[in-house]
Design a protein around this motif. Structure first.
Motif, PDB file in Angstrom:
ATOM      1  N   ASP A 194       1.122  24.752  30.987  1.00 30.59           N
ATOM      2  CA  ASP A 194       0.624  23.717  30.076  1.00 30.59           C
ATOM      3  C   ASP A 194       1.328  23.884  28.732  1.00 30.59           C
ATOM      4  O   ASP A 194       1.114  24.882  28.038  1.00 30.59           O
ATOM      5  N   GLN A 242     -12.185  23.485  29.242  1.00 31.57           N
ATOM      6  CA  GLN A 242     -11.816  22.100  28.976  1.00 31.57           C
ATOM      7  C   GLN A 242     -11.160  21.425  30.174  1.00 31.57           C
ATOM      8  O   GLN A 242     -11.443  20.257  30.466  1.00 31.57           O
ATOM      9  N   ASN A 276      -0.303  30.336  26.122  1.00 33.12           N
ATOM     10  CA  ASN A 276      -0.036  31.258  27.239  1.00 33.12           C
ATOM     11  C   ASN A 276      -0.636  32.644  27.044  1.00 33.12           C
ATOM     12  O   ASN A 276      -0.278  33.576  27.760  1.00 33.12           O
ATOM     13  N   ASP A 304     -10.924  29.363  27.013  1.00 37.86           N
ATOM     14  CA  ASP A 304     -11.057  28.110  26.252  1.00 37.86           C
ATOM     15  C   ASP A 304     -10.403  26.963  27.013  1.00 37.86           C
ATOM     16  O   ASP A 304     -10.949  25.854  27.096  1.00 37.86           O
ATOM     17  N   TRP A 305      -9.224  27.232  27.553  1.00 39.10           N
ATOM     18  CA  TRP A 305      -8.510  26.210  28.329  1.00 39.10           C
ATOM     19  C   TRP A 305      -9.287  25.854  29.599  1.00 39.10           C
ATOM     20  O   TRP A 305      -9.414  24.687  29.956  1.00 39.10           O
ATOM     21  N   LYS A 357      -6.902  33.068  25.265  1.00 39.80           N
ATOM     22  CA  LYS A 357      -7.151  31.630  25.172  1.00 39.80           C
ATOM     23  C   LYS A 357      -7.416  30.993  26.540  1.00 39.80           C
ATOM     24  O   LYS A 357      -7.691  29.794  26.626  1.00 39.80           O
ATOM     25  N   PHE A 358      -7.339  31.804  27.600  1.00 41.12           N
ATOM     26  CA  PHE A 358      -7.477  31.242  28.943  1.00 41.12           C
ATOM     27  C   PHE A 358      -8.841  30.594  29.150  1.00 41.12           C
ATOM     28  O   PHE A 358      -8.946  29.474  29.665  1.00 41.12           O
ATOM     29  N   SER A 372       0.885  22.675  25.927  1.00 44.99           N
ATOM     30  CA  SER A 372       0.025  22.636  24.741  1.00 44.99           C
ATOM     31  C   SER A 372      -0.708  23.950  24.511  1.00 44.99           C
ATOM     32  O   SER A 372      -1.418  24.098  23.519  1.00 44.99           O
ATOM     33  N   GLN A 373      -0.540  24.905  25.422  1.00 47.50           N
ATOM     34  CA  GLN A 373      -1.269  26.162  25.323  1.00 47.50           C
ATOM     35  C   GLN A 373      -0.344  27.313  24.930  1.00 47.50           C
ATOM     36  O   GLN A 373       0.850  27.285  25.218  1.00 47.50           O
ATOM     37  N   TYR A 414      -2.310  26.978  33.822  1.00 47.43           N
ATOM     38  CA  TYR A 414      -2.518  27.318  32.410  1.00 47.43           C
ATOM     39  C   TYR A 414      -1.197  27.677  31.727  1.00 47.43           C
ATOM     40  O   TYR A 414      -0.885  27.181  30.636  1.00 47.43           O
ATOM     41  N   HIS A 466       6.626  31.389  29.544  1.00 50.67           N
ATOM     42  CA  HIS A 466       5.575  31.848  30.457  1.00 50.67           C
ATOM     43  C   HIS A 466       6.096  32.852  31.485  1.00 50.67           C
ATOM     44  O   HIS A 466       5.310  33.519  32.161  1.00 50.67           O
TER      45      HIS A 466
END
Length: 340
Positions: A291, A307, A296, A303-304, A300-301, A293-294, A288, A192
């Motif tokens: 995380d 949730q 980076n 979507d994260w 996709k931000f 599981s993401q 974000y 990241h």
């Protein structure tokens, strides 16, 4: 008393059998056996040729007396594998070089032999096969790679710890490494903090070039809205920077259009105040990016967010504030001591 040839042969055969049997599974050579026979038997001393003939005869009639090379024999147990013959010095050199990773062609060139002859000699004297050499090379490469990572990765971590998020080239310069090494050994848990260098599309637009893009777009659309401008960009009818880049450069759409002498599609509320401070936006970006599981990635931000932070700002809001995703990441992880 005169000893007949047959009697001499029988004496040599009996002694030779005892000599070899006492050294079971151990290769013995003609010179070794001849020396022992000569010291043990009384005159006349048998010739080396006679000893050779007796050894050959025994190997044909005695199943446990095995010939393993020219003038090299061994006494082996039933069902046992005969020992390998001792390798001559030049073959030992071939085997050693092969184990070190040299090719058959390289060894053949050194010893003035064909690669096939080198292969035959190495195989004959128990040297490594091609598959074994490949496996040895794989293990060496793996060990070297692990050792190199152990030396290089701490340097990259130290650079990132001192400077926060940065590009590969910046991290390489700080760590004293090449860019390729920095890419290869960048710590996975610090992905990241890796910034992409600003692309040409972001950097090449001067203020005047942006204004010219707006003037060109106004030929097709009047008044010129952000939606119409973005559509012209997407269709390839005009070239220019993105709408967020224009906002970042001029403050808002109306200001950019005014500077270009173009009528904007709608007025922008100059008194608009975002409910998100810069630190609010950067804080949620940090959540974000950290995380595990993401991925980076920018796309996709949202979507994260839907949730895990449904009340948080959208990616477009963040981009409008800071510009590129690279700039967002850089600001999110900039060291406090580097902030003026």
């Amino acid at each position: 008393m005169r000893i007949t040839n047959r009697a001499q042969r029988l004496r040599v055969e009996a002694l030779l059998r005892d000599i070899v049997a006492q050294r079971e599974a151990e290769p013995v050579t003609l010179p070794e056996v001849h020396a022992v026979v000569s010291e043990t038997l009384d005159a006349p001393i048998p010739s080396a040729q006679l000893v050779r003939e007796v050894m050959r005869t025994l190997s044909k009639g005695e199943s446990r007396f095995v010939r393993i090379d020219r003038d090299v024999y061994a006494w082996v147990g039933h069902g046992e594998t005969p020992p390998l013959p001792p390798a001559p010095p030049h073959v030992s050199d071939m085997i050693e070089r092969r184990l070190s990773g040299a090719t058959l062609d390289e060894i053949g060139s050194l010893h003035r032999l064909t690669r096939e002859r080198v292969r035959q000699l190495i195989a004959k004297y128990g040297g490594p096969s091609a598959a074994e050499v490949a496996e040895l090379q794989r293990v060496r490469t793996e060990i070297a790679e692990r050792d190199r990572r152990a030396r290089v990765e701490p340097l990259i971590r130290q650079a990132l710890d001192g400077g926060g998020a940065m590009t590969v080239s910046d991290a390489a310069e700080v760590a004293g490494l090449t860019s390729s090494e920095t890419v290869r050994y960048w710590p996975i848990d610090l992905v990241h903090l890796r910034l992409r260098p600003a692309g040409n599309n972001e950097e090449r637009w001067s203020d005047e070039a942006i204004l010219e893009s707006l003037r060109e777009a106004a030929i097709y659309e009047f008044p010129l809205t952000t939606k119409a401008y973005a559509s012209l960009l997407a269709s390839g009818q005009i070239s220019g920077p993105s709408v967020p880049r224009i906002w970042q450069r001029f403050g808002n759409w109306s200001a950019a259009c005014d500077a270009a002498g173009v009528v904007p599609g709608r007025a922008v509320r100059n008194n608009y105040q975002s409910k998100w401070t810069d630190q609010d936006l950067l804080q949620i970006v940090r959540q974000y990016l950290l995380d595990p599981s993401q991925p980076n990635s920018a796309h996709k931000f949202d979507d994260w967010r839907r949730q895990f932070a449904p009340d948080g700002p959208s990616f477009q809001t963040i981009r409008n504030r800071f510009g590129s995703w690279t700039e967002v990441k850089k600001r999110a992880f900039v060291k406090e001591e580097n902030v003026e």
